[in-house]
Design a protein around this motif. Sequence first.
Motif: not given
Length: 255
Positions: A169-179
């Motif tokens: 139950e987070p406030y934010f979900v960071i999805v990083d696709i730098d790779g």
Amino acid sequence: MVDLVPYGFLSPEQVSAQVRIFDDFSFSTHGFRDAPGVHATRIFWDEQEIGALSVRVTGPAGEALPISLEHQRFLSIVADRFGECIRLWSAEMEEERSKQRLVENDALRRDLDASRDRMSRLQLAVSELSVSITQIWDGVLFIPLAGVLDSVRAARFMEKSFNRVFEKEPYFVIVDIDGVDVIDQMTADYLVRVVHGFRFFGATGILTGIQPEVAKMTEEKNIRMDSIIIRRDLREGLRYCVQRMRAIRRREKPR
């Protein structure tokens, strides 16, 4: 055969013979030698000469004796029989080879099925490892993606991320696709929908680290990303989370 040649049944030492097949196989009786007086009858198979049946008859003094027409005809029949036997033998050998090929093909098919099964398990294991979800702050999940993002990995990404978001139950979900180096149109659209879908669990999805090639492809294919929050890199994504978290805490602070 030698016994049926003149003198063969009385004086076998005076009669010698040789069967030659394909110039590779030669079978001779004791004392045979290729010398004047040898009567050779050709052996055919499918109208092609494949060898010869040679017979030599010698007299008491060792001189070569002629073979009568009757026995020449007999030798021709024997030669024809040799050709027929070789045909049957060749057919049997081809049948054995066919059976062996079937056995080998079955073994190869089983090996291929086993290899495919191992590959599927390996791909599943790689997929498991390639979707890592970490809680970097209280209320913030981080999902780094790298390599080639195909439909299989995208589906695994959706499954794991939705389960973890539901659990934490987070406030934010960071999805990083730098790779992520390669992404197709269908997968890009799928990724956008997954990130956007975090809102159904009460979380805000943030997409970071979009490479120029990926950005160009999404623009060319008219893949809409205006429904999700996009930041240049992970640092900017974290900055956004900090700002929003501060705002949330201020709203939650009792007056």
